[in-house]
Design an enzyme around this catalytic site. Structure first.
Site, short mmCIF file in Angstrom:
data_model
loop_
_atom_site.label_atom_id
_atom_site.label_comp_id
_atom_site.label_asym_id
_atom_site.label_seq_id
_atom_site.Cartn_x
_atom_site.Cartn_y
_atom_site.Cartn_z
N LYS A 101 0.88 -1.18 0.00
CA LYS A 101 0.00 0.00 0.00
C LYS A 101 0.91 1.23 0.00
O LYS A 101 1.21 1.81 1.05
CB LYS A 101 -0.92 -0.05 1.23
CG LYS A 101 -2.13 0.86 1.12
CD LYS A 101 -3.14 0.54 2.20
CE LYS A 101 -4.19 1.62 2.33
NZ LYS A 101 -5.02 1.82 1.16
C1 LIG Z 1 -6.41 -0.23 -4.08
C2 LIG Z 1 -7.10 -0.81 -2.88
N1 LIG Z 1 -7.61 -2.04 -2.96
C3 LIG Z 1 -8.24 -2.61 -1.93
C4 LIG Z 1 -8.40 -1.95 -0.73
C5 LIG Z 1 -9.11 -2.59 0.41
O1 LIG Z 1 -8.22 -2.86 1.47
P1 LIG Z 1 -8.71 -2.88 2.98
O2 LIG Z 1 -9.88 -3.81 3.03
O3 LIG Z 1 -7.55 -3.43 3.73
O4 LIG Z 1 -9.06 -1.50 3.36
C6 LIG Z 1 -7.88 -0.66 -0.60
C7 LIG Z 1 -8.00 0.10 0.66
O5 LIG Z 1 -7.11 0.06 1.46
C8 LIG Z 1 -7.21 -0.08 -1.70
O6 LIG Z 1 -6.71 1.15 -1.61
#
Ligand SMILES: Cc1ncc(COP(=O)(O)O)c(C=O)c1O
Length: 311
Positions: free
Chosen positions: A157
């Site tokens: 991330k």
């Molecule tokens: C590109 C992306 N995909 C998926 C997610 C979903 O991740 P999470 O469930 O950990 O928030 C996020 C958010 O964090 C994201 O930014």
């Protein structure tokens, strides 16, 4: 945004207006940062952070993948987050831990720049709206592909990578949709700009896996676990674009959007054009888990201790 609040920055709490960086901050030029999106909810046990340890773990993993050593322990980050929430006076909030390369030698080699850390909290409603959570949102398949595994590390991330989501979000918004769905580099379904995606067909659930360049969502894992506990079969596999049009139901998960159904994809209704029974069943349990109403998932909550009484 709680402008009266405090932000934890490099080991101390500073007033909102003092949480500043130098204009030569490396991350500002080259996107060399990693971050988390986390939420805390008002639960019967007090304010509690949903899957906090999992978010902290992903933060450290994201940092590690880009060779950033976080100068704090996981427990220090956790305690700093607790204190930032306590000081904010908020019962529910969005939490943004950010780790980034600060000002140092300019140029693309980042490893001699300091690693800085900040944690901010603010009040933030669901990313795609309460209305969207209840009735579903309209999405389009984006003309932008999700950045692939051989270009960056989609499983991290990382701040710079979000230019990809930003392009897809702007495109969707300008075209009058609430969300964009990105395909991966092979043309298979990947995810939303900030959410993972699930397709329901004939009572079975499918979601793309890591070979589709997804970010491994923590809410994705929660939805998979809840769905399986409810007796549904969930498979991680490639999903062809056409399956979106054939789906009975589609829903997305993410910290910001929580669990949001899709009611339309590319101007075609998903199923009957409203959230279906499988989505609603999973969403109800998920909401109970977030708000501390589901004993079975109580271990997902990190309760923020009450502030110590003033001496
Ligand atoms: C590109 C992306 N995909 C998926 C997610 C979903 O991740 P999470 O469930 O950990 O928030 C996020 C958010 O964090 C994201 O930014």
């Amino acid at each position: 945004m709680n402008q009266a609040g405090v932000i934890w920055m490099n080991g101390e709490h500073v007033p909102y207006e003092d949480a500043k960086v130098h204009v030569l901050t490396h991350a500002l030029h080259y996107g060399t940062g990693v971050f988390e999106g986390v939420r805390a909810y008002d639960t019967p046990r007090g304010t509690a952070i949903f899957r906090h340890q999992d978010h902290i773990e992903r933060l450290f993993r994201s940092a590690g993948m880009y060779l950033m050593e976080i100068p704090y322990t996981r427990e220090e980050i956790r305690a700093a987050t607790h204190e930032t929430i306590q000081r904010s006076g908020l019962k529910e909030c969005y939490i943004r831990p950010l780790v980034f390369r600060g000002a140092g030698p300019m140029g693309l080699y980042p490893l001699d720049c300091p690693v800085e850390v900040a944690i901010a909290v603010w009040e933030w409603g669901s990313y795609l709206g309460e209305e969207g959570k209840q009735h579903g949102v309209r999405a389009r398949v984006s003309s932008w592909r999700r950045l692939p595994n051989d270009v960056v590390i989609p499983a991290a991330k990382a701040t710079g990578q979000y230019l990809n989501s930003v392009l897809a979000k702007i495109e969707a918004d300008k075209a009058g949709y609430e969300e964009g769905i990105l395909l991966d580099h092979r043309g298979m379904v990947c995810e939303g700009t900030g959410e993972n995606l699930f397709v329901v067909k004939d009572g079975r659930i499918a979601t793309p896996g890591f070979t589709s360049s997804i970010l491994g969502g923590i809410n994705r894992l929660s939805a998979i676990e809840i769905a399986r506990d409810l007796g549904y079969e969930v498979v991680e596999r490639d999903i062809a674009r056409g399956e979106l049009y054939l789906a009975d139901e589609i829903f997305m998960t993410g910290t910001a959007a929580e669990l949001t159904p899709l009611r339309e994809i590319d101007d075609q209704p998903v199923g009957e054009g409203r959230p279906g029974p499988v989505t609603k069943e999973i969403q109800n349990v998920f909401e109970d888990a977030l708000h501390g109403r589901a004993e079975r998932y109580a271990h997902w909550l990190d309760v923020v201790p009450a502030p110590a009484p003033a001496p």
